[in-house]
Motif scaffolding. Sequence first.
Motif, mmCIF file in Angstrom:
data_model
loop_
_atom_site.group_PDB
_atom_site.id
_atom_site.type_symbol
_atom_site.label_atom_id
_atom_site.label_comp_id
_atom_site.label_asym_id
_atom_site.label_seq_id
_atom_site.Cartn_x
_atom_site.Cartn_y
_atom_site.Cartn_z
ATOM 1 N N TYR A 1 0.965 -1.166 0.121
ATOM 2 C CA TYR A 1 -0.047 0.110 -0.139
ATOM 3 C C TYR A 1 1.001 1.257 -0.003
ATOM 4 O O TYR A 1 0.706 2.106 -0.773
ATOM 5 N N PHE A 2 1.881 1.209 0.866
ATOM 6 C CA PHE A 2 2.909 2.401 0.799
ATOM 7 C C PHE A 2 3.436 2.550 -0.495
ATOM 8 O O PHE A 2 3.679 3.817 -0.948
ATOM 9 N N GLY A 3 3.871 1.574 -0.884
ATOM 10 C CA GLY A 3 4.622 1.732 -2.327
ATOM 11 C C GLY A 3 3.698 2.188 -3.269
ATOM 12 O O GLY A 3 4.001 3.020 -4.183
ATOM 13 N N VAL A 4 2.386 1.981 -3.202
ATOM 14 C CA VAL A 4 1.553 2.358 -4.302
ATOM 15 C C VAL A 4 1.265 3.824 -4.216
ATOM 16 O O VAL A 4 0.805 4.618 -5.216
ATOM 17 N N GLN A 5 1.113 4.100 -2.916
ATOM 18 C CA GLN A 5 0.771 5.589 -2.594
ATOM 19 C C GLN A 5 2.155 6.310 -3.003
ATOM 20 O O GLN A 5 1.951 7.501 -3.395
ATOM 21 N N PHE A 6 3.346 6.046 -2.570
ATOM 22 C CA PHE A 6 4.418 6.681 -3.102
ATOM 23 C C PHE A 6 4.400 6.674 -4.512
ATOM 24 O O PHE A 6 4.760 7.967 -4.790
ATOM 25 N N MET B 1 -4.895 9.868 -8.070
ATOM 26 C CA MET B 1 -6.169 8.956 -7.377
ATOM 27 C C MET B 1 -6.382 7.655 -8.396
ATOM 28 O O MET B 1 -6.641 6.703 -7.625
ATOM 29 N N PHE B 2 -6.722 7.856 -9.411
ATOM 30 C CA PHE B 2 -7.077 6.532 -10.198
ATOM 31 C C PHE B 2 -5.893 5.606 -10.164
ATOM 32 O O PHE B 2 -6.318 4.399 -9.999
ATOM 33 N N PHE B 3 -4.705 5.964 -10.234
ATOM 34 C CA PHE B 3 -3.733 5.060 -10.122
ATOM 35 C C PHE B 3 -3.532 4.417 -8.789
ATOM 36 O O PHE B 3 -3.633 3.183 -8.531
ATOM 37 N N ASN B 4 -3.861 5.102 -7.676
ATOM 38 C CA ASN B 4 -3.822 4.787 -6.238
ATOM 39 C C ASN B 4 -4.902 3.908 -6.103
ATOM 40 O O ASN B 4 -4.650 2.814 -5.286
ATOM 41 N N PHE B 5 -6.125 4.026 -6.444
ATOM 42 C CA PHE B 5 -7.436 3.189 -6.363
ATOM 43 C C PHE B 5 -6.957 1.808 -7.072
ATOM 44 O O PHE B 5 -7.083 0.751 -6.406
ATOM 45 N N LEU B 6 -6.603 1.889 -8.298
ATOM 46 C CA LEU B 6 -6.306 0.837 -9.110
ATOM 47 C C LEU B 6 -5.187 -0.267 -8.477
ATOM 48 O O LEU B 6 -5.174 -1.365 -8.161
ATOM 49 N N GLY B 7 -4.270 0.567 -8.019
ATOM 50 C CA GLY B 7 -3.113 -0.195 -7.252
ATOM 51 C C GLY B 7 -3.575 -0.782 -5.859
ATOM 52 O O GLY B 7 -2.989 -1.823 -5.458
ATOM 53 N N ALA B 8 -4.220 -0.077 -5.159
ATOM 54 C CA ALA B 8 -4.796 -0.491 -3.896
ATOM 55 C C ALA B 8 -5.479 -1.745 -4.024
ATOM 56 O O ALA B 8 -5.625 -2.649 -3.309
ATOM 57 N N LYS B 9 -6.731 -1.493 -5.085
ATOM 58 C CA LYS B 9 -7.582 -2.816 -5.219
ATOM 59 C C LYS B 9 -7.056 -4.068 -5.726
ATOM 60 O O LYS B 9 -7.285 -5.102 -5.163
ATOM 61 N N HIS B 10 -5.973 -3.666 -6.701
ATOM 62 C CA HIS B 10 -5.561 -4.908 -7.391
ATOM 63 C C HIS B 10 -4.326 -5.380 -6.986
ATOM 64 O O HIS B 10 -3.863 -6.543 -7.290
ATOM 65 N N PHE B 11 -3.530 -4.457 -6.202
ATOM 66 C CA PHE B 11 -2.139 -4.988 -5.790
ATOM 67 C C PHE B 11 -1.978 -4.870 -4.048
ATOM 68 O O PHE B 11 -1.678 -6.211 -3.634
ATOM 69 N N ALA B 12 -2.309 -3.869 -3.377
ATOM 70 C CA ALA B 12 -2.038 -3.837 -1.895
ATOM 71 C C ALA B 12 -3.037 -4.436 -1.266
ATOM 72 O O ALA B 12 -2.574 -5.139 -0.278
#
Length: 166
Positions: free
Chosen positions: A101-106, A142-153
């Motif tokens: 999650y931290f990586g996606v947000q970074f 925000m779109f990147f973070n959402f998709l990264g959180a949903k599908h990765f984090a």
Amino acid sequence: MSGIDPGDRSRIGMMLSACKMLFDRLPVPRQFLCFAGVGTVGFTVDACVLTILVALVGVDRYSARVISFGVAVTVTWLLNRQFTFAVPQGAGMRPGEYSRYFGVQFVGALINFGIYGLLVASFDTAFRYPALALAVGSVTAMFFNFLGAKHFAFRTSRRTLSSIAE
């Protein structure tokens, strides 16, 4: 709603019911709106921590920004985990979840800053009104973070979910 006549109240109620039905049937938009709401809380936490550290504690602006970002990411991770992505109560923290999650947000923050910098350097309007560039960078990230959180984090496997149910 005392100043609204009963007919309008009924129409408003029907519209709200229709919106609720729509969002109940489309989980991604509801999930995305929840993610955006959590992001708003995160932004507020970030800004408050930054302001307190700089104005009251005397921390330099750059160090304070690193600290406020870390606090905001932790708050949004906890809230997204609980509300947006509804990690089951008994699940515990999955290995690497916070790090992912931290990586996606970074990366999202880098995207935000990169788009902001590119727009400010390339367009007079963005240079004159940097808040416009900030908005474009923020929405894109925000779109990147959402998709990264949903599908990765917050990714889950069927095995993980079935072991929780047992």
